[in-house]
Design a protein around this motif. Structure first.
Motif, PDB file in Angstrom:
ATOM      1  N   ILE A  69       0.951  -1.346   0.148  1.00  0.00           N
ATOM      2  CA  ILE A  69       0.022  -0.082   0.136  1.00  0.00           C
ATOM      3  C   ILE A  69       0.985   1.276   0.008  1.00  0.00           C
ATOM      4  O   ILE A  69       0.952   2.148  -0.833  1.00  0.00           O
ATOM      5  CB  ILE A  69      -1.099   0.015   1.220  1.00  0.00           C
ATOM      6  N   ARG A  70       1.839   1.125   1.049  1.00  0.00           N
ATOM      7  CA  ARG A  70       2.805   2.294   1.031  1.00  0.00           C
ATOM      8  C   ARG A  70       3.590   2.675  -0.293  1.00  0.00           C
ATOM      9  O   ARG A  70       3.539   3.795  -0.795  1.00  0.00           O
ATOM     10  CB  ARG A  70       4.054   2.065   2.155  1.00  0.00           C
ATOM     11  N   ASN A 104       1.067   3.925  -3.165  1.00  0.00           N
ATOM     12  CA  ASN A 104       0.937   5.187  -2.963  1.00  0.00           C
ATOM     13  C   ASN A 104       1.732   6.225  -3.256  1.00  0.00           C
ATOM     14  O   ASN A 104       1.747   7.434  -3.654  1.00  0.00           O
ATOM     15  CB  ASN A 104       0.267   5.531  -1.544  1.00  0.00           C
ATOM     16  N   SER A 159      -0.047  -2.645  -5.589  1.00  0.00           N
ATOM     17  CA  SER A 159      -1.134  -2.009  -5.595  1.00  0.00           C
ATOM     18  C   SER A 159      -1.734  -1.911  -4.447  1.00  0.00           C
ATOM     19  O   SER A 159      -1.460  -2.322  -3.518  1.00  0.00           O
ATOM     20  CB  SER A 159      -2.380  -2.685  -6.470  1.00  0.00           C
ATOM     21  N   ALA A 160      -2.472  -0.565  -4.161  1.00  0.00           N
ATOM     22  CA  ALA A 160      -3.241  -0.080  -2.698  1.00  0.00           C
ATOM     23  C   ALA A 160      -4.459  -0.839  -2.451  1.00  0.00           C
ATOM     24  O   ALA A 160      -5.082  -0.690  -1.796  1.00  0.00           O
ATOM     25  CB  ALA A 160      -3.352   1.272  -2.698  1.00  0.00           C
ATOM     26  N   GLU A 161      -4.883  -1.376  -3.835  1.00  0.00           N
ATOM     27  CA  GLU A 161      -6.256  -1.966  -3.980  1.00  0.00           C
ATOM     28  C   GLU A 161      -6.318  -3.102  -3.157  1.00  0.00           C
ATOM     29  O   GLU A 161      -5.497  -3.856  -2.824  1.00  0.00           O
ATOM     30  CB  GLU A 161      -6.775  -2.211  -5.386  1.00  0.00           C
ATOM     31  N   ASN A 211      -6.610  -3.515   0.022  1.00  0.00           N
ATOM     32  CA  ASN A 211      -5.973  -3.496   1.173  1.00  0.00           C
ATOM     33  C   ASN A 211      -4.399  -3.989   1.074  1.00  0.00           C
ATOM     34  O   ASN A 211      -3.857  -4.585   1.890  1.00  0.00           O
ATOM     35  CB  ASN A 211      -6.507  -4.273   2.669  1.00  0.00           C
ATOM     36  N   GLY A 212      -3.892  -3.669   0.102  1.00  0.00           N
ATOM     37  CA  GLY A 212      -2.501  -4.269  -0.464  1.00  0.00           C
ATOM     38  C   GLY A 212      -2.528  -5.549  -1.194  1.00  0.00           C
ATOM     39  O   GLY A 212      -1.420  -5.880  -1.536  1.00  0.00           O
TER      40      GLY A 212
END
Length: 926
Positions: free
Chosen positions: A734-735, A738, A772-774, A776-777
C-alpha cells in the motif's frame, strides 16, 4: 502457589506490546506475563514450573511420583494461561437417556472441514438415480460397465454392484472454501446389499446428555449420535457375542473414522455437534459468540477464571461428559447407559480432525479414562510446537509425485496466529501471549505427555502449510522422551507415533488402518501384542482411497514416518536417566571444510558418517564437543551424533550434508490462507536475529524497511523476519503503491546470513514486483509467486529415508503384485534453463578498498542477482550500463589481512528472463 521469576530478558520483553490490562496482572496467584521468561526452545517437561510443586523439592522429575505431581501442574498451567478452566463436572450432575429420531440420509463431500462450501448428497436419492440411469442405459465405473437393465429388479441389483465398485458423482463446491472432486458413495456407506440399500431418511440412535450446574441449578443438554455394530458384525469381528463394545468418540467428524468402517470391525462410533457445545467463531469485529451448552451451564466471564473457558476446552469437556453419561444409570432403567446402548466406557478412543483434533488431544490430556488418542492434523494450538517454526522454508524431500509440496511454506499457526484478533477457541486472557508465544509456560510436548503411556497416534499433512509439520513432529519427538520415561514396558515406552504424509487436510482410509491396528491390540488381542495393520481398502485409488498392504509392527513407534530430521537444538534436555545431546547443526555443505559443535553431559560423543565411520571429537571442554570434517569427508548424506557412556541411556541426533545448490534453493510466494502477505523463502535456515537482522531496501529508499520479529500478520511494519526467509506485509505494498511504485525497481536484502554457511554474508536482489493499494494491498499478490529457483540436486528425506512409503498408489500396489520393484528417485531431473552466460572475476586491492569485478559473457538483468562473500559483511554493489559487469567494493579496513575472497553467485537472470540453474563459486586472490 506462586513462583516469582526475575525479569529475565527485560530489555527484550519490555519492547513487546502488552495486549490488555490482564496481561500485567497475575492470574489467580500465578505470575503475570512480565514475570514469565522467554524460552526459545521446546519446554522441558521434566522441569517443574514451581519447585514447590515437586514432592522431592529439587524441581526436576526423577521418578513416577514426581511425574504425577508434574502432570497436575501442567494441567493447571494450560487452564490458567491459555485454554481457560475445564469445569470439573461431578458424575452425579450428568445423566443420559436413549432415544431414536429421524433425519435426511445425507453425506457431505469437499469443502472446508466438510462444512463450508461442501456439496451435500442424499444417499437414498443418489441410489435411486443410479437405478434409473441403469434402466435407461449403461453406467461406467472405472474400467467396468454396468447395464442396461431390462427390469427394475435387475436395475436395482446392478445399482448395488456399481455402487460397491465405486460409483461416484462429480461435485464442485461453492467458493471460496468449496473443492472439486468425486463423491464415491461406497466410502461413506460401506459395501451395500439388497437389505442395506440407502434410504432417503435414516433413524438416528442417540443419547441425550443432560448436565446440571448444582451451584446455579442451570441445566443444558446435547445429543450424541450412536452407531453401534449389529450382532452379526460383533460376532464376525470378535468371534464371540459381546454385551458392550469399545467405541470411538469423534469430535466434529473425521472422514475415515466412519460408522461403516468402525462397525464393520466391531467397534462403535459416537459423534456430537461440537458447535452446539461452544461456537467456533474467530470474527472479533462483531464480538466473539460464546453462547452454547457449556456457557449455558457455566456463563462466560472473562474476569472470572472458572468462567473464562474457550471452545477447545469446552469441546473436550463435552467428550468427557459422554463417557460419564455412559458410566451412569440411564434414565428410566436400572442399566447404565453404556449397558443399554452396548458401548463400553472403559474402552474409548478419542479423535477429531483439525480444530477438533486439538480438542481430541485435550480430552485425552485431561481425562485419563480415554484409552487411545488419535488427533488428526491438529496443527497449531494442537501438536505444533509454539516455538519450533519453519516459516519461509523450502524442503528438499522427495516431491517427484507430489509437486505441489515443492513450495515456499508460509504461515505456521502458532498461538499468535491462532488467537488473531480474538477467537472463541480461547478466553480473552490468552491475548496476553500475542507476539509473546515463547513466554507461554508450556509447549505441546507437555500436553502430549499428559497422555503417556496411553497410545497417542497422529497424522499431519505435508502440504497443509499452517500445520507446521516439522514443528509438529518436533513436539512428538520431544514427547517420546516422556513416553520412554513413564512407560513400564517396551510397548508403553513406544506408544507414540506421527505420520507426516501427503494430504489434502483429510484423515484417510490408509490412516484409519493404523489406528484400527492400535485399537485391536488394546481391545481385542490378549497374548498377541503385535500391531496387525490390515489392508482394508486394496482397490482404493490415490492417497484418498487406498490402504497400504497388510503389515505387522512390534510397537506404535514403528509407525513413525516423516521426511525430515528435527533440529535438536530445540530439545536440549532429556530425562534424568538419559544423556542430553543437541547441536545447532541442521545442514552443512558437502565438499566444504566444516566444524560441528555438539553439546552433551555424556563422557564422550562420536560423529557417525553416512558410511558408518565414527569420528572422535577434535576437542572436548565441559559439555561442548567439537568435530572437524575435511571437504573430502563432507559427503552427501545423513550424519549421526551419538553419546558414549554407561551411566545413562544413550542418545542420538541427526542432521544432513547437502550441496550448495540445495542449500540455496529459493523462491517467492503469495501468502497463505487469504492473507496475501508475500514471502521470500530459502531451503536454509537464516542465521539473522533481531540483534543482527537482514536489511531490506525498497526501491531507491536509503533507509532499511521496518521489520518485526514476532509472528503477527496484520501489522503496519513493512517486513517480518522468518526462520527461513522474509515476509513482506500488505502494508508495504500500500505504502509504495501510493508513493508511485515503478515495477522496474528492486527489493534488495543485505546482510543476509545462513546457518549452513556461517562464513558468508549475502546480498539478494529481485525485481519485477507488482504493487497496488487496492484490496488493502492484496491486489496482484498472486504475481509474487514464482517457481522455485531450481530442482534439488539430491532429495533429503531425513528420518524416513524413503518417502513417501511404498506403495503409495494403486498403480504401485499392482506393480508390486506383478513382482516388479518400486524405488524412489534419489533426485529429480535437473532443472532445464536456457541461461548460458558464464561468470568470471578478478579482485584488486588498493589502499582504501578491495574491488571485485564480476564479468558476464552476456548482458543480464541488473535487478536480479544474489552474491555472497566470506571476507566482509557489507559492500557496495554497482552494475555497468549494459549489464555485463558487476562491481563489489569492500572497505580495506574490513579485510583483516586476508588475501583471498570466496564468492557465491546465484539468482542471475538473462534479458530473456531465464534464471541461472544453480550457484557459481569463485575463489579470487588479491
Amino acid at each position: 502457589m506462586k513462583r516469582f521469576f526475575p525479569l529475565l530478558l527485560a530489555a527484550i520483553i519490555g519492547l513487546l506490546p502488552l495486549m490488555s490490562a490482564c496481561a500485567e496482572a497475575p492470574l489467580d496467584g500465578y505470575p503475570g506475563i512480565d514475570e514469565l521468561p522467554a524460552i526459545d526452545t521446546i519446554n522441558n517437561p521434566f522441569e517443574f514450573f514451581d519447585v514447590k510443586n515437586d514432592p522431592n523439592g529439587d524441581g526436576v522429575v526423577t521418578d513416577i511420583t514426581e511425574w504425577e505431581a508434574r502432570r497436575t501442574e501442567i494441567r493447571d498451567l494450560i487452564q490458567h494461561y491459555w485454554l481457560g478452566y475445564r469445569w470439573e463436572t461431578a458424575a452425579e450432575d450428568v445423566s443420559g437417556k436413549y432415544e431414536i429420531v429421524y433425519e435426511d440420509n445425507t453425506a457431505s463431500y469437499g469443502g472446508f472441514y466438510g462444512i463450508w462450501g461442501a456439496c451435500v448428497f442424499n444417499l437414498g436419492d443418489e441410489f435411486r438415480k443410479l437405478s434409473s440411469a441403469l434402466l435407461e442405459g449403461e453406467v461406467t465405473v472405472g474400467d467396468k460397465t454396468f447395464g442396461p437393465a431390462s427390469t427394475k429388479a435387475e436395475a436395482k441389483q446392478l445399482a448395488i454392484e456399481a455402487w460397491n465398485a465405486g460409483y461416484s458423482v462429480h461435485y464442485i463446491g461453492e467458493p471460496p472454501w468449496g473443492t472439486e472432486g468425486d463423491a464415491v458413495f461406497v466410502n461413506t456407506t460401506g459395501a451395500i446389499t439388497a437389505e442395506t440399500i440407502p434410504a432417503r431418511v435414516r433413524p438416528v440412535y442417540q443419547a441425550v446428555i443432560t448436565i446440571t450446574n448444582p451451584e446455579t441449578g442451570a441445566k443444558a443438554s446435547f445429543a450424541a449420535k450412536l452407531n453401534v455394530p449389529t450382532d452379526a458384525q460383533i460376532l464376525a469381528a470378535w468371534g464371540e457375542e459381546k454385551e458392550q463394545v469399545p467405541f470411538v468418540i469423534d469430535i466434529g467428524g473425521t472422514s475415515a473414522f466412519s460408522a461403516a468402517n468402525l462397525n464393520g470391525q466391531g467397534y462403535g462410533l459416537v459423534t456430537f455437534k461440537a458447535t452446539d457445545i461452544y461456537p467456533d467463531d474467530s470474527n472479533a469485529d462483531d464480538g466473539i459468540d460464546r453462547a452454547g451448552v457449556y456457557t449455558a451451564l457455566y456463563p462466560y466471564d472473562a474476569n472470572d477464571y472458572k468462567h473464562a473457558s474457550g471452545a477447545l476446552m469446552a469441546w473436550s469437556w463435552a467428550a468427557s461428559q459422554i463417557v460419564t453419561a455412559l458410566e451412569n444409570p440411564a434414565e428410566g432403567t436400572s442399566l447404565t447407559l453404556g449397558e443399554l446402548v452396548r458401548l463400553d466406557p472403559a474402552k474409548t478412543v478419542i479423535t477429531g480432525h483439525s480444530r477438533y483434533g486439538k480438542a481430541a488431544m485435550f480430552t485425552a490430556a485431561f481425562d485419563d479414562r480415554i484409552s487411545i488418542c488419535v488427533p488428526s492434523e491438529c496443527g497449531g494450538s494442537g501438536i505444533q510446537s509454539y516455538r519450533y517454526k519453519v516459516e519461509g522454508k523450502i524442503f528438499n524431500f522427495n516431491t517427484s509425485a507430489y509437486a505441489k509440496a515443492d513450495r515456499v511454506y508460509g504461515k505456521t499457526e502458532v498461538p499468535t496466529v491462532s488467537y488473531g484478533k480474538g477467537n472463541s477457541w480461547f478466553p480473552e486472557t490468552a491475548a496476553m501471549f500475542v507476539a509473546r508465544d515463547n513466554q507461554i509456560p508450556f509447549d505441546p510436548v507437555e500436553i502430549i505427555a499428559l497422555v503417556a503411556p496411553r497410545p497417542f497416534f497422529t497424522v499431519s499433512g505435508i502440504d497443509t502449510h499452517w500445520l507446521g509439520n516439522e514443528g509438529a513432529v518436533a513436539s512428538m519427538v520431544a514427547a517420546e522422551e516422556v513416553y520412554d520415561f513413564v512407560g513400564t514396558t517396551e510397548i508403553e515406552k513406544n506408544n507414540i507415533a506421527v505420520r507426516a504424509r501427503q494430504s489434502d487436510h483429510v484423515f484417510y482410509p490408509r490412516d484409519f488402518c493404523f489406528a484400527l491396528a492400535i485399537m485391536d491390540r488394546e481391545f481385542k488381542q490378549t497374548d498377541d501384542k503385535l500391531l496387525h495393520v490390515k489392508d482394508l481398502f486394496p482397490e482404493g485409488t490415490g492417497i484418498s482411497g487406498m490402504s497400504y498392504p497388510a503389515a505387522d509392527y512390534a510397537t506404535i513407534s514403528e509407525l513413525n514416518d516423516y521426511p525430515f530430521d528435527i533440529n535438536s537444538s530445540y530439545i536440549p534436555w532429556s530425562a534424568e536417566s538419559k544423556y542430553t545431546l543437541w547441536t545447532a547443526q541442521e545442514t552443512f555443505l558437502t565438499n566444504h571444510n566444516v566444524t560441528i559443535t555438539a553439546h552433551s553431559d555424556a563422557p564422550d560423543v562420536v560423529l557417525v558418517l553416512p558410511n558408518g565411520t565414527e569420528i572422535a571429537a577434535a576437542s572436548h571442554e565441559g559439555d561442548v564437543f567439537t568435530f572437524t570434517l575435511t571437504a573430502e569427508q563432507s559427503v552427501y548424506g545423513r550424519y549421526e551424533l551419538r553419546t558414549v557412556g554407561t551411566d545413562k541411556a544413550a542418545h542420538s541426533v541427526y542432521f544432513s550434508a547437502v550441496s550448495l545448490a540445495d542449500a540455496l534453493r529459493h523462491g517467492t510466494t503469495k501468502g497463505d490462507e487469504g492473507e496475501e502477505n508475500r514471502v521470500l523463502g530459502f531451503a536454509s535456515r537464516l542465521a539473522n536475529t533481531k540483534e543482527n537482522p537482514p536489511l531490506v531496501y525498497i526501491g531507491s529508499e536509503t533507509e532499511p524497511a521496518s521489520m518485526i520479529f514476532t509472528p503477527e500478520r496484520v501489522v503496519p511494519e513493512d517486513t517480518s523476519l522468518l526462520e527461513y526467509g522474509i515476509l513482506f506485509h500488505d502494508a508495504l505494498f500500500i505504502r509504495i503503491a501510493n508513493a508511485g511504485w515503478d515495477a522496474s525497481q528492486t527489493f534488495k536484502v543485505k546482510n543476509l546470513k545462513f546457518v549452513s554457511m556461517p562464513e558468508y554474508t549475502f546480498e539478494f536482489s529481485m525485481a519485477d514486483i507488482a504493487a497496488s493499494a487496492e484490496n488493502n494491498g492484496k491486489q496482484d499478490a498472486a504475481l509474487f509467486t514464482k517457481p522455485i529457483s531450481w530442482n534439488a540436486e539430491r532429495y533429503n528425506n531425513g528420518f524416513s529415508q524413503v518417502w513417501p512409503a511404498i506403495p503409495d498408489t494403486l498403480e504401485e500396489r499392482q506393480a508390486l503384485e506383478r513382482g516388479e520393484t518400486i524405488t524412489r528417485p534419489e533426485a529429480p531431473e535437473k532443472t532445464v534453463t536456457a541461461f548460458d552466460a558464464t561468470v568470471s572475476g578478478e579482485a584488486a586491492l588498493s589502499d582504501t578498498a578491495l574491488t571485485i569485478t564480476l564479468t558476464f559473457s552476456e548482458a543480464l538483468r541488473t535487478g536480479e542477482y544474489a552474491v555472497g562473500m566470506d571476507i566482509a559483511e557489507a559492500w557496495e554493489t554497482a552494475w555497468n550500463a549494459d549489464g555485463t559487469q558487476m562491481t563489489l567494493t569492500v572497505p580495506a579496513d574490513a579485510l583483516n589481512g586476508q588475501h583471498t575472497v570466496n564468492l557465491i553467485i546465484f539468482r542471475l537472470m538473462d534479458t530473456d528472463g531465464n534464471l541461472i540453474g544453480g550457484p557459481v563459486e569463485l575463489h579470487l586472490d588479491f
